[in-house]
Design an enzyme around this catalytic site. Structure first.
Site, PDB file in Angstrom:
ATOM      1  N   THR A 130       0.824  -1.210   0.000  1.00 25.16           N
ATOM      2  CA  THR A 130       0.000   0.000   0.000  1.00 25.16           C
ATOM      3  C   THR A 130       0.863   1.267   0.000  1.00 25.16           C
ATOM      4  OG1 THR A 130      -1.626  -1.227   1.267  1.00 25.16           O
ATOM      5  CG2 THR A 130      -1.845   1.177   1.263  1.00 25.16           C
ATOM      6  N   GLU A 131       0.587   2.157  -0.938  1.00 20.06           N
ATOM      7  CA  GLU A 131       1.272   3.455  -1.030  1.00 20.06           C
ATOM      8  C   GLU A 131       2.786   3.306  -1.111  1.00 20.06           C
ATOM      9  OE1 GLU A 131      -0.441   6.026  -1.590  1.00 20.06           O
ATOM     10  OE2 GLU A 131      -2.442   5.652  -0.785  1.00 20.06           O
ATOM     11  N   LEU A 132       3.220   2.159  -1.593  1.00 25.56           N
ATOM     12  CA  LEU A 132       4.642   1.853  -1.731  1.00 25.56           C
ATOM     13  C   LEU A 132       5.386   1.913  -0.394  1.00 25.56           C
ATOM     14  CD1 LEU A 132       5.238   1.133  -4.645  1.00 25.56           C
ATOM     15  CD2 LEU A 132       6.695   3.132  -4.827  1.00 25.56           C
TER      16      LEU A 132
END
Lengths: 409, 427
Positions: free
Chosen positions: B149-151
């Site tokens: 998630t979100e890197l």
């Protein structure tokens, strides 16, 4: 500088703002001569000063010229008439009829003439007039001297009346002031938009300078209080301040949480109606009317409260919300207010939306994290809203009108 | 041959839509009304579907057909897929067709676009497995590359993800981690046998953020100019990672973003450059081992977790949410579990971020609430209601009439500790 009131004799935020602006201008090296109507206070105090030989007070670079006049803030034609008759009654032995106008607008004309006369005794570069009653004086002095006029708008007739029963003569005076002024200072974007929409004023002529507070407001430890949670209303109990929405939201909150006390501080023409309304809704036990309180006690009330609500119907700025925030109490303000433009760490609600107001009150009272966050950050934010910074903006308005005037001349 | 030394372009697009909450009211707590804003979610999926998903999918399929060496990769969340299927079947079908293409790699992630790795490893693994099954079921592929998630990335994450069988993982090419190194090579994660691909944020953001910015000195960005920049890069891979909604949604069609993308393969071909998928490119040897001891993300200037976590509102909300885990898991009610998981989607915490008061308006743009405070209140109201619902279900299980508890008076139970509420109810 032309205003209606000045501390210590004040009834509203206008006087507080005028004093702070003048003082900070003085601190920044400008010289201010402030003309104020005595509002009949001189009579009460028994000081024998009449006519244009008025009282002059000097303090920290600000010279105050008290002009004998029966004008006080927030007058209506009717309430002026009452004051006039009272003064007439008390001073039967004097020739009052020669000194004061029998009607509000005649008294304003007298004030205007006296200011114009007295102003000749001073050397000045700019005329700065606060709110409608002083606009005619500002306009006249501008005509006589050719000096630039800055009008400051703290509240319009639309704010005072909630849009119902706007006095056409007041409106006309305001509009003339806006049109004649070289520049207009509005206390919020909210007010600016009223000037554009209701008075047809060119937006480029209006500069927004939000009101502010003095830094380092005293913040004492919270006082010990009963287990009930306290929700506070502070302000004049008038249509403009929206007390009825506060009472109705209280009713809704109490349906779900009876351990809340709603405290109303202030007086006003709607007070009897509000007391009745609370009784009618069956919540009299939970709504306490504290009446008028001196400043120190209001500060103590902020500190005791769990939440401050400002449900104003139309609030050009709303200084009390900043005061409350500085005292470390969470704040809910109506979206129809100027202060909502400078407070991010506050909850905002439409004044008429009782349901949303009640929900937000319950949320702040029950979600401790929310309460703490609003307290801490609201305080920091309010402290940053200082007059020192705002007055710099006023000075740049002065510079602008002066250079424009110089070019024109 | 000189061409062999040219870097390859590795595109990865993120597709995600959260289940946005209704402005769930205080007075609704205990009523168990609908938590999610069906109408708004539907509207947004349809709007973005028309502006972005359908035209971009069409374009990508066209490019895949036209250029035999064109390759791209996607990560698409389970919650996005569910909503496409429900609200816009045409989009759903279109993704099925595109992501089944042999030159399209599908990445793994958490089904719910959650921050679960930070709060519950068990939950994280379950969500990765859930996502794996839906990818298998819809696209007939088994993801070998992972993106969180979100890197959000750290050494620890790499270890866990390696254990789950992934060969490659993506991360932000953050300056403070890379130091003098370049994001344009393949790296290895510290302490795990897994390859690490780093986002080239400058070149990615040229497309994702700056493309239509008229104040940008490089405006307008043409495919020709951009291809020249790519050609000037030293390295083996140029990792262009971005939200898929860049095409047509963040950058509207009028900005020329579609024409840009359509031209790009032709322009890079002129320089003899080609494309790769993450799995392909990570077959190259790792140039170095990189350590990310602390979490790094691709968000904001800070590249940390501060968009979702860190202020008291966010921390309170997410901690309480994960404290419900043991009740949710022991109830094992599919409906409750699904709701609880939808609340884990990172967007809910993003809406509570107060950073944007001082900097930038990106958050504001994506925020369905007027203020972060409203986001918090709506979320906590839902969580309180869910806690009561969970409590009731427990009581039902053991044959107690739990409803009685709440029918006696209309007072609202409302606390920022909903997890304690459950334990109080089931006691």
């Amino acid at each position: 500088m032309l205003g209606w009131e000045y501390p210590p004799m004040i009834t509203g935020g206008l006087g507080v703002a005028c004093e702070a602006i003048s003082r900070h201008l003085g601190l920044k090296g400008l010289r201010v001569v402030f003309f104020i109507p005595t509002g009949g206070h001189l009579h009460k105090k028994g000081v024998d000063v009449y006519g244009i030989d008025s009282l002059v007070l000097k303090q920290r670079g600000v010279k105050r010229i008290y002009i004998d006049s029966l004008l006080t803030p927030y007058l209506s034609e009717q309430s002026y008439r009452e004051v006039y008759l009272k003064v007439l009654n008390i001073n039967r032995n004097r020739d009052i009829k020669k000194l004061y106008g029998p009607q509000l607008f005649e008294e304003i004309e007298l004030f205007t003439a006296r200011v114009a006369l007295l102003s000749r005794a001073f050397d000045f570069d700019i005329i700065h007039a606060h709110d409608w009653m002083t606009y005619p004086a500002g306009i006249l002095v501008k005509k006589l001297t050719g000096k630039p006029l800055v009008v400051h708008i703290h509240a319009t007739e639309f704010d005072r009346t909630g849009g119902h029963g706007v006095n056409p003569r007041v409106y006309e005076i305001e509009k003339q002031g806006f049109q004649t002024a070289d520049k207009i200072i509005a206390v919020s974007n909210y007010t600016k938009s009223i000037l554009i929409e209701k008075y047809g004023i060119d937006p480029s002529k209006i500069v927004v300078v939000h009101n502010a507070m003095e830094p380092g407001g005293k913040y004492e430890k919270k006082i010990i209080k009963p287990s009930d949670k306290i929700v506070l209303f502070v302000g004049r109990i008038t249509l403009q301040k929206g007390p009825e929405y506060f009472i109705r939201a209280a009713k809704r909150v109490l349906e779900h949480d009876p351990n809340v006390k709603f405290v109303v501080i202030g007086t006003g023409d709607m007070e009897p109606r509000m007391i009745e309304e609370a009784a009618r809704l069956g919540i009299s036990k939970h709504v306490l009317f504290g009446g008028f309180m001196p400043r120190e006690e209001v500060m103590a009330a902020y500190r005791a409260a769990d939440l401050y609500v400002m449900p104003s119907v139309s609030e050009p700025f709303g200084l009390t919300a900043l005061e409350a925030a500085i005292q470390g109490v969470p704040v809910i303000v109506s979206k129809q207010s100027g202060v909502s433009e400078v407070l991010n760490h506050a909850l905002k609600v439409d004044f008429w939306d009782i349901e949303a107001m009640a929900q937000k009150i319950l949320a702040v009272l029950n979600y401790r994290t929310l309460n703490h966050m609003l307290r801490r950050h609201g305080r920091i934010e309010a402290m940053q809203q200082t007059w020192d910074r705002q007055v710099d903006k006023i000075i740049s308005v002065y510079r602008e009108v002066l250079s424009k005037n110089a070019r024109a001349a | 041959m000189r061409e062999q030394h040219k870097p390859r372009i590795t595109f990865y697009f993120q597709v995600h839509q959260p289940y946005r909450l209704r402005h769930y009211g205080v007075f609704e707590i205990g009523s168990h009304s609908q938590y999610f804003h069906e109408e708004k979610n539907k509207d947004i999926v349809q709007k973005v579907g028309k502006k972005c998903y359908l035209p971009t999918n069409r374009l990508m399929l066209y490019l895949l057909k036209k250029h035999p060496d064109f390759k791209i990769s996607y990560s698409i969340t389970g919650v996005a897929l569910e909503q496409f299927e429900q609200y816009y079947p045409e989009v759903f079908e279109s993704f099925k067709k595109l992501l089944r293409h042999e030159r399209v790699e599908v990445l793994g992630e958490t089904y719910y676009h959650s921050l679960s790795f930070l709060y519950s490893r068990k939950e994280f693994i379950e969500q990765v497995e859930m996502h794996r099954s839906i990818v298998k079921e819809l696209f007939f592929k088994r993801p070998k590359t992972f993106r969180n998630t979100e890197l959000i990335y750290s050494d620890e994450l790499a270890k866990t993800v390696e254990e789950l069988g992934f060969k490659t993982i993506l991360a932000e090419g953050a300056d403070h981690i890379l130091g003098w190194r370049s994001p344009n090579y393949v790296y290895k994660a510290r302490g795990a046998d897994i390859k690490l691909l780093l986002k080239n944020y400058r070149l990615s953001d040229d497309i994702a953020f700056r493309f239509s910015n008229t104040n940008w000195e490089e405006y307008p960005l043409t495919a020709e100019k951009y291809a020249a920049w790519l050609n000037a890069v030293n390295g083996e891979t140029i990792n262009l990672f971005m939200d898929y909604e860049t095409f047509g949604e963040h950058q509207w069609a009028e900005t020329g973003i579609f024409r840009f993308m359509e031209r790009l393969p032709d322009e890079v071909k002129k320089y003899g450059m080609g494309f790769a998928t993450p799995t392909e490119i990570s077959r190259l040897e790792a140039k170095d081992e990189l350590s990310y001891p602390h979490y790094v993300s691709w968000a904001d200037m800070e590249r940390d977790l501060s968009a979702w976590l860190g202020n008291p509102l966010q921390d309170n909300a997410i901690q309480e949410l994960y404290k419900l885990e043991r009740y949710v898991k022991s109830l094992n009610d599919p409906e409750i579990t699904a709701i609880w998981r939808k609340l884990q989607t990172s967007d809910h915490f993003y809406y509570m971020c107060t950073k944007w008061f001082s900097d930038g308006d990106v958050h504001k743009y994506f925020n369905p609430y007027d203020t972060p405070y409203e986001g918090f209140i709506a979320f906590m109201n839902v969580l309180n209601d869910l806690a009561i619902l969970i409590g009731k279900k427990f009581k039902e299980r053991i044959g107690d009439a739990a409803d009685k508890l709440f029918q006696q008076d209309s007072r609202i139970v409302m606390t920022d500790k909903p997890s304690m509420l459950v334990s109080r109810i089931i006691k």
